[in-house]
Design an enzyme around this catalytic site. Sequence first.
Site, short mmCIF file in Angstrom:
data_model
loop_
_atom_site.label_atom_id
_atom_site.label_comp_id
_atom_site.label_asym_id
_atom_site.label_seq_id
_atom_site.Cartn_x
_atom_site.Cartn_y
_atom_site.Cartn_z
N ASP A 551 -30.17 98.34 22.19
CA ASP A 551 -30.16 99.41 23.09
C ASP A 551 -31.66 99.20 23.80
O ASP A 551 -32.45 100.21 22.81
CB ASP A 551 -29.63 100.71 22.88
CG ASP A 551 -29.82 101.84 23.85
OD1 ASP A 551 -30.35 101.49 24.86
OD2 ASP A 551 -28.56 102.35 23.37
N HIS A 552 -32.04 99.03 24.88
CA HIS A 552 -32.54 98.36 25.22
C HIS A 552 -33.92 99.82 25.87
O HIS A 552 -34.35 100.00 26.26
CB HIS A 552 -33.40 97.47 26.46
CG HIS A 552 -34.31 96.55 26.51
ND1 HIS A 552 -36.07 96.92 25.61
CD2 HIS A 552 -34.84 95.33 26.82
CE1 HIS A 552 -36.90 96.02 25.87
NE2 HIS A 552 -35.88 94.85 26.43
#
Length: 579
Positions: A551-552
């Site tokens: 999850d950036h």
Amino acid sequence: MTKQTIVVPDLGGAETVEVIELGLQPGDQVEVEDSLLVLESDKATMDVPSPASGIFTQYLVAEGATVKVGDAIAEIEVSVSVTGEQGSSADESETIEQFAVDPDSESEPRLEPKTENHNDNASPAVESSASDALKELTIQVPDIGSDDKVDVIEVCVAVGDEVNEGDTLLVLESDKATMDVPSSHTGKVVKILVAEGDKLGTGDNVAVFEVISDAPSSAASTAPAAAADTEIKPAASAPAPAADAVAASSSPVRAPQPAPGQPAQPPAVKSTSPVASGSEIYAGPAVRLIARELGVDLSQVPGSGPRGRILKDDVSNFVKQVMQNKAAPAASAGSGIPPVPAVDFSQFGEIEEIALSKIQKLTAANMQRNWLNVPHVTQFDDADITELEEFRKSLKAEGEKRGVKVTPVAFLIKAVAAALQANPEFNRSLSSDGQNFIQKHYCHIGMAVDTPRGLVVPVIKNVDKKGIWDISAEISVLAAKARDGKLTPAEMQGGCFTLSSLGAIGGNGFTPIVNSPEVGILGVSKSQIKPLWNGTEFTPRLMLPLALSYDHRAINGGDAGRFMTYLVQLLSDIRYLAL
Ligand code: CAO
């Protein structure tokens, strides 16, 4: 003010129940009927409502406690008693023993668990009477596919309600399934013959309706809606209703769950009503009521209570999230994405409709939610597992003695735990408001398991404290339970990171979807011998393809690069696992 002690009411047959939810704080104002706490037996969940308006002072039990009828559970300071009288003095103490349900009373029953059954076919209340314009009909429980009585866990209508055909009248719950009982008629409820906590069987009376139109249409032939992975069977033995008494749904009824490993049967009758998904929802009546009032679809609300139960706070948080537009609760809601058009495939050739299992529906919703909410990045690398595989194979004889099979997945899970400890950014979640990281100081790893009913993710707890033998044994137990459909909700909760191994199946690589609110997932593909340059020559090495999706919002590329490099190092030389 009068102090009143609330005791456990009649439990409708159960000897003991567990206290599963204590939702009030000392000083909270409570009104008559407000839920004070929630009790749960192995068969039903029940709210204990307040008998009077007043101030909640304290609980006399802890969450998780086991209690029996008559045990003191809470105290309130009553300002207005049940009968509307003012409490006389601050120190006057009174114990509220039980709140009996008057079957003839039109007010809502105050106590949900109750053994008394108000079904009485001879009762004048259920005798039918016809007039030229309006007709009274007694609505009955349709064939529930069993001779056993099941619990009424929710009465969804009240006297005076105008009910449309197909509206849910009751929710019934057996050991195995929950079913909504939809109305077979449009009409006005003139009498309710059951209360929450009653036990009902096929043909028992439910309510008396003043019928506006007594000819049931298509919706009347709709089965009570049971859990999605239940099967539908023909109601060959449905009792013949007495004159003017009709089964709430006179058609096939969904029976309990199919045998483990057996896929659900295709429906014998196509459902045409707007079947509520309430049967798949684990929530008490008070929560269902709030959800109805707020227009919240409980199937979209993740439950944070014991065994995944949906709590009032879960509903409030869900509403908050939707209002903040930080969640995508449904396929097309809030995302602004145009829906995929419906296509009549039968125009192109023969087709068949196959109902999704409950797991498949949940997976679809979760995948879509995660895909839409999480900005994904996937990083790839190969680990040289030549030595690891030699070592693993050398454990075969010892494993046979211990009755444990050590597969590559056990080493992967252990290595992921070590990589999480070295890179704690991956052992976090974002708070739902996006303002904080929740750093976890425990290490539970989820393992995707492919089953005939769909994808499930059991969680191996405290991996950092376990050795390869214990992890291997747990993998086989959890994978077997997953395939047999026997995992408990607790066994699928609490994961920090997920491993999805398709190594035994094949493929060079894939991009796994993050199992949010976790922030990382490792996809493992099939190992292959590949030529590797060692500085002087090419040597054959067993290479394992890894894909790390993250999850950036929570992880940046540098974190991911360090995590992957460390993981590859651990797998390439498992001596590092001992450090
Ligand atoms: N490369 C090559 N062979 C591999 C391998 C890999 N990466 N991983 C496992 N294998 C081998 C094992 O060594 C074993 O072979 P032997 O019997 O000769 O030792 C064989 O494949 C079977 O392994 P297994 O599947 O019985 O056990 P496992 O521990 O590898 O996997 C589990 C357990 C539960 C992860 C797996 O059975 C499973 O369900 N995987 C599917 C997960 C999935 O669907 N992911 C996708 C999610 S997103 O849609």
